[in-house]
Motif scaffolding. Sequence first.
Motif, PDB file in Angstrom:
ATOM      1  N   ARG A 133       0.868  -1.172   0.000  1.00 54.03           N
ATOM      2  CA  ARG A 133       0.000   0.000   0.000  1.00 54.03           C
ATOM      3  C   ARG A 133       0.902   1.217   0.000  1.00 54.03           C
ATOM      4  O   ARG A 133       2.036   1.153   0.480  1.00 54.03           O
ATOM      5  N   PHE A 134       0.421   2.296  -0.565  1.00 55.13           N
ATOM      6  CA  PHE A 134       1.219   3.509  -0.566  1.00 55.13           C
ATOM      7  C   PHE A 134       0.317   4.720  -0.406  1.00 55.13           C
ATOM      8  O   PHE A 134      -0.864   4.675  -0.720  1.00 55.13           O
ATOM      9  N   THR A 135       0.903   5.773   0.140  1.00 56.19           N
ATOM     10  CA  THR A 135       0.183   7.007   0.401  1.00 56.19           C
ATOM     11  C   THR A 135       0.771   8.095  -0.472  1.00 56.19           C
ATOM     12  O   THR A 135       1.987   8.217  -0.595  1.00 56.19           O
ATOM     13  N   VAL A 136      -0.104   8.879  -1.102  1.00 54.32           N
ATOM     14  CA  VAL A 136       0.328   9.979  -1.957  1.00 54.32           C
ATOM     15  C   VAL A 136      -0.247  11.284  -1.441  1.00 54.32           C
ATOM     16  O   VAL A 136      -1.279  11.314  -0.766  1.00 54.32           O
ATOM     17  N   THR A 137       0.444  12.348  -1.786  1.00 57.23           N
ATOM     18  CA  THR A 137       0.005  13.702  -1.488  1.00 57.23           C
ATOM     19  C   THR A 137       0.455  14.588  -2.641  1.00 57.23           C
ATOM     20  O   THR A 137       1.232  14.163  -3.497  1.00 57.23           O
ATOM     21  N   LEU A 138      -0.023  15.807  -2.667  1.00 54.23           N
ATOM     22  CA  LEU A 138       0.405  16.770  -3.677  1.00 54.23           C
ATOM     23  C   LEU A 138       1.248  17.833  -2.996  1.00 54.23           C
ATOM     24  O   LEU A 138       0.805  18.462  -2.028  1.00 54.23           O
ATOM     25  N   GLN A 139       2.473  18.003  -3.480  1.00 51.71           N
ATOM     26  CA  GLN A 139       3.380  19.034  -2.975  1.00 51.71           C
ATOM     27  C   GLN A 139       4.044  19.690  -4.171  1.00 51.71           C
ATOM     28  O   GLN A 139       4.568  18.989  -5.042  1.00 51.71           O
ATOM     29  N   ALA A 140       4.010  21.005  -4.218  1.00 50.21           N
ATOM     30  CA  ALA A 140       4.637  21.759  -5.307  1.00 50.21           C
ATOM     31  C   ALA A 140       4.161  21.248  -6.665  1.00 50.21           C
ATOM     32  O   ALA A 140       4.951  21.072  -7.584  1.00 50.21           O
ATOM     33  N   ASN A 141       2.881  20.965  -6.758  1.00 53.92           N
ATOM     34  CA  ASN A 141       2.227  20.528  -7.989  1.00 53.92           C
ATOM     35  C   ASN A 141       2.769  19.203  -8.531  1.00 53.92           C
ATOM     36  O   ASN A 141       2.723  18.942  -9.719  1.00 53.92           O
TER      37      ASN A 141
END
Length: 119
Positions: free
Chosen positions: A32-40
């Motif tokens: 499983r992995f977690t993603v986020t948005l940083q600096a587009n």
Amino acid sequence: MNRLLAEPLAAGEFEPLQGRYLTLDLADGAPRFTVTLQANRLRLSERPGEACIRGGWGEFLQLLGREQDPDTLFFQRRLLVEGDTELGLWVKNLLDGLDQSGWPGPVREGVRLLAWGLR
């Protein structure tokens, strides 16, 4: 992933994920992995997700390959949203609506064939 999604990222389609964390749990024994948005840009994170979408590879491929209606996958509980359901449903709708015309042909065709084969 950022190259494949460059157009929707540039268009701000992932903006609601800014500072938010979403876990994708491929329940077939895959990590499983977690993603986020940083600096587009989409980034992997070790933080737990505020929302989690859980399902097998087949379900995710069927969603991306448009071989199965996403609502059907959720109503049949083949894909599950846990935690912040608003965030999870937003991502489900984003994945369902991705314009794949900018994807390289082999990627588009590979997703389509794999999804078709898993029906």
